[in-house]
Design a protein around this motif. Structure first.
Motif, short mmCIF file in Angstrom:
data_model
loop_
_atom_site.label_atom_id
_atom_site.label_comp_id
_atom_site.label_asym_id
_atom_site.label_seq_id
_atom_site.Cartn_x
_atom_site.Cartn_y
_atom_site.Cartn_z
N SER A 191 -0.13 -2.10 -16.14
CA SER A 191 1.30 -2.21 -16.43
C SER A 191 1.84 -3.55 -15.93
N HIS A 192 2.72 -4.15 -16.75
CA HIS A 192 3.33 -5.43 -16.39
C HIS A 192 4.84 -5.33 -16.14
N ASP A 193 5.44 -4.18 -16.43
CA ASP A 193 6.90 -4.08 -16.33
C ASP A 193 7.30 -2.63 -16.09
N PRO A 194 8.60 -2.33 -16.00
CA PRO A 194 9.04 -0.96 -15.76
C PRO A 194 9.36 -0.19 -17.04
N LEU A 195 9.10 -0.79 -18.21
CA LEU A 195 9.43 -0.15 -19.48
C LEU A 195 8.38 0.90 -19.81
N VAL A 204 -3.30 -0.20 -12.75
CA VAL A 204 -3.03 -1.45 -12.04
C VAL A 204 -1.55 -1.79 -12.15
N PHE A 205 -0.97 -2.18 -11.01
CA PHE A 205 0.45 -2.55 -10.95
C PHE A 205 0.57 -3.91 -10.28
N MET A 206 1.68 -4.60 -10.54
CA MET A 206 1.75 -6.01 -10.21
C MET A 206 2.39 -6.34 -8.86
N SER A 207 2.86 -5.33 -8.17
CA SER A 207 3.39 -5.54 -6.81
C SER A 207 3.52 -4.19 -6.14
N PRO A 208 3.63 -4.14 -4.82
CA PRO A 208 3.84 -2.86 -4.14
C PRO A 208 5.07 -2.12 -4.65
N ALA A 209 6.16 -2.84 -4.91
CA ALA A 209 7.38 -2.20 -5.41
C ALA A 209 7.18 -1.64 -6.81
N HIS A 210 6.40 -2.32 -7.62
CA HIS A 210 6.10 -1.86 -8.98
C HIS A 210 5.30 -0.56 -8.93
N LYS A 211 4.31 -0.50 -8.06
CA LYS A 211 3.53 0.73 -7.91
C LYS A 211 4.41 1.87 -7.43
#
Length: 290
Positions: free
Chosen positions: A95-99, A115-122
């Protein structure tokens, strides 16, 4: 050819896989988006490690691969995505975004890793889905994009926004900030997808910023402002502004800030990002099972 970084020294771990099919809506350089650039840099790092990586934006025609990477798919109709998941290929969900699409829950469930792009994204996804195996992966940034930023000695006392003008990126929040701070000048560059009106004297629109002018524009600004409406997992432009010596005005939705990195040492951060595209494949090695 765009340089994509150096292979980490002393990396001797043998990868368990050799052939990957990378599926995404679009790819760089045909489309110059952040997700497409990240995908490109990570794929190029994989090729340097000896992997055979093919790309498509369609359903696989055969299974001449060890697994697929499902990356940044938003343009597929649900039935097409369901057909892919029904085939039950070994899949990595990236994933690259919250959509979020309606079929993402099934994709995450059937994937051997997400896979997520930052701790906050995960954390954003963790609140919505049951996550099994997963890891965090910074944006893929080329060697050129790690080294071309220069901070001018004399910086302009204004607030710069560079990026698409849409609600997700938070242009309306930047406008509100300018409205609440009439003594601050905000200069806005980007594609005006939202057809946003420019009614304030201190909120000035300059149009689309060509790539060749980006380094100079960032280097001249004292401040960079980014106030996304939703979690922006790893905003590349914020990264570039940081490397250009800008003071970043942001909010809690900048996923980049959730990394516990030595932000006071830009060269160390660059080294982390330089190694990251190769480490993607070694992290993945821990989850892949033949």
């Amino acid at each position: 050819k765009r340089r994509t970084g150096r292979m980490p020294e002393g990396q001797e771990e043998k990868l368990k896989f050799k052939r990957i099919l990378w599926i995404s809506d679009r790819r760089f350089p045909e489309y110059n988006g952040g997700a497409e650039r990240t995908d490109y840099v990570i794929r190029e790092a994989g090729k340097k490690l000896g992997l055979k990586i093919d790309w498509t934006n369609d359903l696989p025609k055969d299974q001449d691969f060890d697994f697929i990477v499902l990356s940044n798919i938003h343009m597929w109709p649900p039935l097409k995505a369901s057909e892919l998941l029904w085939r039950e290929y070994p899949t990595l969900f990236f994933s690259h975004d919250p959509l979020i699409k309606s079929w993402f829950a099934e994709a995450i469930k059937k994937s051997f890793c997400s896979v997520f792009m930052s701790p906050a994204h995960k954390e954003f996804y963790f609140k919505k889905f049951i996550l099994k195996n997963s890891f965090i992966q910074p944006a893929g940034i080329s060697e050129e994009d790690l080294t071309r930023w220069k901070s001018k000695e004399s910086k302009g006392n204004y607030y710069l926004y560079v990026g698409d003008l849409n609600e997700y990126k938070g242009v309306q929040n930047v406008y509100k900030w300018a409205e609440e701070n009439p003594d601050k000048e905000v200069r806005v560059w980007g594609r005006n997808f939202a057809r946003f009106p420019f009614l304030l004297d201190n909120f000035k629109y300059y149009g689309f910023l060509p790539e060749e002018k980006l380094s100079e524009t960032l280097g001249e600004a004292q401040y960079f402002i980014h106030l996304p409406e939703l979690i922006d997992p790893f905003p590349r432009m914020v990264t570039f502004a940081y490397f250009s010596g800008c003071t970043v005005i942001g909010n809690e939705n900048i996923g980049l800030a959730s990394y516990n990195w030595p932000w006071e040492k830009p060269e160390e951060v660059k080294e982390i990002l330089r190694k990251a595209p190769f480490e993607f494949w070694y992290k993945l090695n821990n989850f892949y099972r033949k």
